[in-house]
Design an enzyme around this catalytic site. Sequence first.
Site: not given
Length: 420
Positions: A204, A256
């Site tokens: 991610s 992230h």
Amino acid sequence: MVGSSHRLILNLRRASMAEHHPLDIQINSRQGTAIHPIEADGQSLQASGSVAFWEVKQFRKWIPWLIPSFVIANIVTFFITMSVNNCPKNSVSCIARFLGRFSFQSLKENPLLGPSSLTLRRMGALEVNKVVHGNQLWRLITCIWLHAGVFHLLANMLSLLVIGIRLEQEFGFIRIGLLYVISGFGGSLLSSLFIQSNISVGASGALFGLLGGMLSELITNWTIYSNKVAALVTLLVIIAINLAVGILPHVDNFAHIGGFISGFLLGFVFLIRPQFGWVSQRYTSQTNSSFGANHKFKIYQCVLWIISLILLIAGFTVGMVLLSRGFDANRHCSWCHYLSCVPTSKWSCNSEPTYCLSQQVGNQLNLTCSSNGKFRTYILPNASNSAIQVRGRRCSGENGRVRVSLSKWEAMFNLGMVQC
């Protein structure tokens, strides 16, 4: 921008320099939001010089192969991880046992249909203690190729295909490959400064780097886009939604955020394009072209390039120094943990490990979580008081385990069933 990119495409065709023919520009309308050349006659441009060929080559369409290769590599790595996990051999409860060594851990231990946390640690998951005290810096990279389960893998790989292929078509495999890997590293670096007690895996961070690169590419190449505001708002909404998902428990939003910031800065460095007017003016005999421009890059593009490069070097340097010293950012930022998880009445964000007390009576083992008093009783076949030795007493709620050794038999007990 994502999944709905429509463009006006300018195809450049140039005769050989010996014939001195002007540049023929064909405009194909596709109801677009961007105006720039992406295809060129490679042989004629190569004949005019390597510099000219490279400058116009930046606008051509590339055949994507690296991003699909990344997807295949992630899938293969997941199969290897499941093979190493070998649930039937190492665990009491497994899902889809007909898959043999590729069967999954129980849903109470891993609801994403995947391996145990112990296996992920062995395969290279991000674990701060081993990175700092074990000198295993390679975990900052290996963790982005690991996934916690089938659902985790599918979500990331579908996103990678949608976002990554488009970018590789536009900018080539070298720049997008570097953007992906460096962003993943940046996400792991920020995560390791905040996530101190748990392991972290997943691509991610690298994916958010691609999103950040798309945003900075739109900004730095602003003049080649039409409907700029609509494209910017659409991209910002997509980014905001994805970051908002990160406030759920068991999601590493610091990876992230770190990946997004890294990708955003890298986009100004890697994804900068020459002004189309400058390219047209340089490679046509029409000096009064309406596309005319005096400079290859605009001043703001150069300024953003320099600032981004400085921030990247400084950020990675400071981050690595802090990590090497075992720096815990949570002690210096009391509210930062809300960036990764916001507690509600539906879930708790307490990820700190809890401890269980064990008591064995005959062949019966009682485990009690000290945090909430919940307990679970296990029946151990052919066991005696002297044969059992509890090696570990720690349970972490979802993935915690206690290893119990018998004289000639060893079993792994899933403490997720205790619901600590």
